[in-house]
Structures are given as structure tokens and as C-alpha cells.
Design an enzyme around this catalytic site. Structure first.
Site, short mmCIF file in Angstrom:
data_model
loop_
_atom_site.label_atom_id
_atom_site.label_comp_id
_atom_site.label_asym_id
_atom_site.label_seq_id
_atom_site.Cartn_x
_atom_site.Cartn_y
_atom_site.Cartn_z
N THR A 155 45.51 49.67 19.91
CA THR A 155 45.35 48.91 18.67
C THR A 155 44.77 47.52 18.93
O THR A 155 44.96 46.96 20.03
CB THR A 155 46.73 48.76 17.99
OG1 THR A 155 46.61 47.86 16.89
CG2 THR A 155 47.79 48.21 18.93
N ASP A 156 44.14 46.96 17.90
CA ASP A 156 43.64 45.57 18.02
C ASP A 156 44.79 44.56 18.07
O ASP A 156 44.59 43.40 18.43
CB ASP A 156 42.67 45.24 16.88
CG ASP A 156 43.29 45.33 15.48
OD1 ASP A 156 44.47 45.72 15.36
OD2 ASP A 156 42.58 45.02 14.50
N GLU A 157 46.01 44.99 17.68
CA GLU A 157 47.13 44.03 17.60
C GLU A 157 47.53 43.49 18.97
O GLU A 157 48.22 42.48 19.06
CB GLU A 157 48.34 44.68 16.92
CG GLU A 157 48.02 45.14 15.52
CD GLU A 157 49.25 45.34 14.63
OE1 GLU A 157 50.35 44.96 15.05
OE2 GLU A 157 49.08 45.88 13.53
N TYR A 169 56.08 45.98 18.21
CA TYR A 169 55.11 47.08 18.22
C TYR A 169 53.93 46.74 19.13
O TYR A 169 53.57 47.50 20.05
CB TYR A 169 54.62 47.38 16.79
CG TYR A 169 53.35 48.22 16.76
CD1 TYR A 169 53.36 49.56 17.15
CD2 TYR A 169 52.12 47.67 16.37
CE1 TYR A 169 52.19 50.32 17.15
CE2 TYR A 169 50.96 48.42 16.35
CZ TYR A 169 50.99 49.74 16.75
OH TYR A 169 49.84 50.49 16.74
N LYS A 219 52.56 48.42 22.67
CA LYS A 219 51.22 49.00 22.87
C LYS A 219 50.50 48.26 24.01
O LYS A 219 49.82 48.89 24.82
CB LYS A 219 50.39 48.91 21.57
CG LYS A 219 50.88 49.79 20.43
CD LYS A 219 50.81 51.29 20.70
CE LYS A 219 49.42 51.84 20.76
NZ LYS A 219 49.43 53.34 20.85
P1 NAD Z 1 51.66 57.85 12.84
O1 NAD Z 1 52.95 57.10 12.88
O2 NAD Z 1 51.11 58.31 11.54
O3 NAD Z 1 51.76 59.14 13.78
C1 NAD Z 1 52.40 59.12 15.03
C2 NAD Z 1 52.64 60.56 15.47
O4 NAD Z 1 53.29 60.53 16.77
C3 NAD Z 1 53.59 61.33 14.54
O5 NAD Z 1 53.06 62.61 14.27
C4 NAD Z 1 54.88 61.43 15.32
O6 NAD Z 1 55.63 62.60 15.02
C5 NAD Z 1 54.37 61.45 16.76
N1 NAD Z 1 55.39 60.96 17.69
C6 NAD Z 1 56.13 59.84 17.60
N2 NAD Z 1 57.01 59.76 18.63
C7 NAD Z 1 56.79 60.87 19.41
C8 NAD Z 1 57.37 61.35 20.60
N3 NAD Z 1 58.36 60.68 21.22
N4 NAD Z 1 56.90 62.50 21.13
C9 NAD Z 1 55.91 63.20 20.53
N5 NAD Z 1 55.33 62.79 19.37
C10 NAD Z 1 55.77 61.64 18.81
O7 NAD Z 1 50.63 56.92 13.62
P2 NAD Z 1 49.07 56.68 13.36
O8 NAD Z 1 48.91 55.59 12.37
O9 NAD Z 1 48.41 57.97 13.17
O10 NAD Z 1 48.66 56.08 14.80
C11 NAD Z 1 48.29 56.94 15.86
C12 NAD Z 1 47.95 56.12 17.08
O11 NAD Z 1 46.88 55.22 16.78
C13 NAD Z 1 49.10 55.23 17.58
O12 NAD Z 1 49.07 55.21 18.97
C14 NAD Z 1 48.78 53.85 17.01
O13 NAD Z 1 49.31 52.83 17.84
C15 NAD Z 1 47.27 53.87 17.05
N6 NAD Z 1 46.58 53.03 16.05
C16 NAD Z 1 46.90 53.13 14.73
C17 NAD Z 1 46.18 52.38 13.79
C18 NAD Z 1 46.47 52.47 12.31
O14 NAD Z 1 45.90 51.70 11.53
N7 NAD Z 1 47.31 53.37 11.84
C19 NAD Z 1 45.16 51.52 14.22
C20 NAD Z 1 44.88 51.43 15.59
C21 NAD Z 1 45.59 52.21 16.49
O1 DAU Z 2 45.60 46.70 13.29
C1 DAU Z 2 45.95 48.01 13.64
C2 DAU Z 2 47.37 48.28 13.18
O2 DAU Z 2 47.33 48.39 11.76
C3 DAU Z 2 47.96 49.54 13.80
O3 DAU Z 2 48.06 49.38 15.19
C4 DAU Z 2 49.35 49.82 13.21
O4 DAU Z 2 49.85 51.05 13.72
C5 DAU Z 2 49.21 49.92 11.70
O5 DAU Z 2 50.48 50.09 11.13
C6 DAU Z 2 48.56 48.66 11.12
O6 DAU Z 2 49.43 47.52 11.25
P1 DAU Z 2 49.60 46.44 10.06
O7 DAU Z 2 50.88 45.75 10.22
O8 DAU Z 2 48.38 45.61 9.93
O9 DAU Z 2 49.60 47.48 8.79
P2 DAU Z 2 50.51 47.52 7.47
O10 DAU Z 2 49.92 48.56 6.58
O11 DAU Z 2 51.95 47.59 7.79
O12 DAU Z 2 50.24 46.10 6.82
C7 DAU Z 2 48.92 45.67 6.48
C8 DAU Z 2 49.04 44.23 5.96
O13 DAU Z 2 49.75 44.25 4.71
C9 DAU Z 2 49.85 43.32 6.87
O14 DAU Z 2 49.30 42.01 6.78
C10 DAU Z 2 51.25 43.32 6.24
C11 DAU Z 2 50.95 43.48 4.76
N1 DAU Z 2 51.97 44.23 3.98
C12 DAU Z 2 52.41 45.43 4.45
C13 DAU Z 2 53.34 46.16 3.76
C14 DAU Z 2 53.86 47.48 4.29
C15 DAU Z 2 52.41 43.72 2.76
O15 DAU Z 2 51.98 42.64 2.32
N2 DAU Z 2 53.34 44.45 2.08
C16 DAU Z 2 53.83 45.64 2.53
O16 DAU Z 2 54.69 46.23 1.83
#
Ligand code: NAD
Ligand code: DAU
Length: 351
Positions: free
Chosen positions: A132-134, A157, A161
């Protein structure tokens, strides 16, 4: 014989899009989706491909090293695309340990199994870690995260990562394990669990519930349509250089409050509500602890070196996403269980 590829976390949001792309695009690969089906994993995400001959699902926990070893022995994977993780920042604030077990220890378990089965021959093998970019922290005075930006994770988190990224690089340097890492910005699109901002807001607007916006809504995120991320993963898996890192972003920064207002406009139109009706649901709530102000990715390296670029325009992507949630009510209702209600109440009411 088919090339055997392991995708972890394939029942989650991004993972399910990656699994679908690989199963459909590469009939000569055997795609094994390994997922423990936590609250975020949902096999309904993959109904359309579950009976394909080149697809197999395994329910397994990456925190169980002996089981992971057995699975690696049986399938002799040539490639690993590792997405399984605990992914929600707010949950990491209330329960950091889960994030350390899955994101750090789980990743190292997979590295160990890969190293063990590949040790005699790293040719045509690849461990691809999705990050992730975080990990880069919060970029508050302009500029962009590049692959050289020093790590400065600020939430449990992002710290988990960042730690997993360091282990992946350590295995490359120490054991020459062939690895590649990508760090992506915020994804949105179909199948995202409604704890994340966009699907949570869509669900609340639909049900005329307040839309919780943290702080003043000034935080900025760079949004990318999930299928564009899946395409980037495909390109990096096949063309990325071993040992390298690639940033992936949408070049699409939005302040949360502006994004929510745009979403309200789209929802008013789709639901046939009066203009401005959904906007009245916006409610400013207590800020997230340690809330990063701005993420902004420079994906120049990926665009130049591997010729990737995002294809989905944000307004179209948002409209498609809204449409998907409105026409997939059953999916949404199935994931909003008693546990979800409990999580929601703990997260938002005690202010
Ligand atoms: P998600 O939470 O939707 O999915 C995670 C999946 O991992 C689920 O299906 C869950 O069952 C599985 N999982 C969790 N713990 C496990 C374990 N112990 N063993 C096996 N499986 C397990 O997450 P996502 O948003 O699809 O993110 C996927 C990946 O991409 C993550 O590594 C996250 O850090 C990364 N990522 C997410 C975002 C985003 O915006 N969502 C952005 C950048 C990177
Ligand atoms: O940047 C990549 C990341 O983006 C991934 O690595 C993470 O897995 C993914 O969850 C996401 O993280 P964020 O914290 O940015 O996403 P989230 O949707 O939780 O929140 C987006 C923005 O909105 C953040 O600034 C927090 C704000 N927010 C979020 C929620 C859930 C609110 O203002 N209200 C809310 O209820």
C-alpha cells in the site's frame, strides 16, 4: 502441464478481481485461491468463475505454517501473488495484534514456504507482494510518493504492511528469493466491504442513514478503480523486474468531503431523489486517531517502464460502482450481518 499460481486473499475485494482476471485471461495457468474467509472474504465475489477448470479454492490460514507448507508441497507453485491481509485502518487502531499476525507473520510464513520449495531453482519463480501507499506516511506539503520515498508508516495497519515489505526485501537480499512489490493507492469499485468510505457511504445514502465524515473531511486520497489495479498486477507479475518496487496510483486526488458530495449527487440522480437530498445526510464525526492527511502516488516508473496506465475515469467509475451496489442488494445484505452492525455501532456511535 499448467503453470501453478497461488493467489492469497482472493476472496476479498481486490483479490477477487485479480483471481477473475487471471482465471479468464490465462486458461493455461492453474489458479489456486487461498483464503481464510475472514469477515472480509466472500466466495460470492467469485460465483461467475468458481466452476472453471483452471480454478481452485482452498480455505486456509496463512498464519498456519505447517498447513501452508503442505499446500506448497502439493501444488508446487511457480508464482505467488500475495494479497491476504487485514486491510482496514480503523480496525487496526482497535485491534493491532490481528494485523501483526496476518500481515507480518503470515507474509513471512509464505516467504518461508516459497524459499523451501524453490531453493534449488529460482528460475521462472516469483513472489509478488501487494502493498500500500500508506507505508510512505502522509505527504502534506505537496509532492508525490515515489519508490524512493522513505518509509514512515503512522497507523498499526501501515506499520504492519511496511514491516511485511521489509521482510520481502530482506528475503530478496539475504536468500535471493525472486520478489517484486507494488504499493497502490486507494481502490474503489464492486465487491468492496462496506466498512471502507465509498461503499459505506453508498449503503448509508441508500438507507437514508447519516454519512460519517471524519474530522472536517479535508483528508486527501488518490482513488483508483479496482480493475485498473488488477491490470497493473497482471503487468507487474509478467513484466516486472525482480527485486523492484512499483508504485500504482490513479493520479486522482480528492478531498473526502468533495468525494462524498460527488457521490451524493450521483446517488440523488440514480435514486430519483431531489437534488441536494442525500447531501443532508453528511455528518462530521470525531476524527480517526493519527489520521493521515494526504496520500499521493507518482506511478511514473510503472507507466514508463511497463507501459501501464489507468483506463477508468473517476466519475464513470463512481457511477459504475454505485450501480453495482444498487443492483447487488443481496450481496450487500449478506455481508451486513450482526457482526457488521456491532462493528458499526462501536465505530461510530460512541462520540
Ligand atoms: P480485503 O480486506 O477486502 O480482503 C482481504 C482478504 O484476505 C479477505 O478475503 C480475507 O478473508 C483474507 N485474509 C485475511 N486474513 C487471512 C489469513 N490469515 N489467511 C488467509 N486469508 C486471509 O482487502 P483488500 O482491500 O482487497 O486488500 C487486498 C490487499 O491489497 C491487502 O494486502 C491490502 O493491504 C492491499 N491494498 C489495498 C488497497 C485498498 O484500497 N483496498 C490499496 C492498496 C493495497
Ligand atoms: O491508500 C491505500 C489504503 O486505502 C489501503 O492500503 C487500505 O487497505 C484501504 O483501507 C484504504 O485506507 P484508507 O484509510 O484511506 O481508506 P478508508 O476507506 O478507510 O478511508 C478513506 C478516507 O475516508 C480516509 O481519509 C478516512 C475517511 N473516512 C473513512 C471512513 C470509513 C471517513 O471520513 N469516514 C468513514 O466512515
Amino acid at each position: 502441464m499448467k503453470k501453478s499460481i497461488l493467489i492469497t486473499g482472493g476472496a476479498g475485494f481486490i483479490g477477487s478481481h485479480v483471481v477473475r482476471l487471471f482465471v479468464n485471461k490465462y486458461p493455461k495457468y492453474k489458479i489456486v485461491n487461498l483464503d481464510n474467509l475472514t469477515y472480509a472474504g466472500n466466495l460470492e465475489n467469485l460465483i461467475d468463475i468458481e466452476s472453471k477448470e483452471n480454478y481452485k479454492f482452498l480455505k486456509a490460514d496463512i498464519n498456519n505454517p505447517s498447513l501452508i507448507d503442505e499446500i506448497f508441497n502439493e501444488f508446487q507453485f511457480e508464482g505467488v501473488i500475495h494479497l491476504a491481509a487485514e486491510s482496514h485502518v480503523d480496525r487496526s487502531i482497535s485491534n493491532p495484534m490481528e494485523f501483526i499476525y496476518t500481515n507480518v507473520v503470515g507474509t513471512v510464513n509464505l516467504l518461508n514456504s516459497s524459499k523451501r520449495i524453490w531453493k534449488d531453482n529460482y528460475n521462472n519463480k516469483l513472489f509478488y507482494h501487494i502493498s500500500t501507499d500508506e507505508v510512505y506516511g502522509s505527504i502534506e506539503d505537496g509532492g508525490y510518493f515515489t519508490e524512493e520515498t522513505p518509509y514512515e508508516p503512522r497507523s498499526p495497519y501501515s506499520a504492519s504492511k511496511a514491516s511485511s515489505d521489509h521482510f520481502v526485501r530482506a528475503y530478496f537480499n539475504t536468500y535471493k528469493l525472486p520478489v517484486v512489490i507494488s504499493n497502490c493507492s486507494n481502490n474503489y469499485g464492486p465487491n468492496q466491504f462496506p466498512e471502507k468510505l465509498i461503499p459505506l457511504a453508498i449503503n448509508n445514502i441508500k438507507n437514508n442513514k447519516s454519512i460519517p465524515v471524519y474530522g472536517k473531511g479535508e483528508n486527501i486520497r488518490d482513488w483508483l478503480y479496482v480493475e485498473d489495479h488488477a491490470n497493473a498486477i497482471d503487468v507487474i507479475f509478467h513484466k516486472g523486474k525482480t527485486g523492484e518496487t512499483y508504485n500504482i496510483g490513479g493520479n486522482n486526488e480528492w478531498k473526502n468531503i468533495d468525494l462524498i458530495k460527488k457521490l451524493c449527487e450521483i446517488m440523488d440522480e440514480k435514486l430519483g431523489r431531489k437534488a441536494g437530498a442525500s447531501g443532508k445526510l453528511i455528518t462530521f464525526v470525531k476524527d480517526r486517531a493519527g489520521h493521515d492527511l494526504r496520500y499521493a502516488i507518482d506511478s511514473g516508473k510503472l507507466m514508463k517502464a511497463l507501459k501501464w496506465q489507468p483506463s477508468c475515469n473517476f466519475e464513470e467509475g463512481l457511477a459504475k460502482t454505485v450501480e453495482w451496489y444498487l443492483t447487488n442488494e443481496k450481496w450487500l445484505n449478506n455481508v451486513i450481518t450482526g457482526d457488521y452492525e456491532k462493528y458499526y455501532d462501536n465505530q461510530y456511535i460512541k462520540r
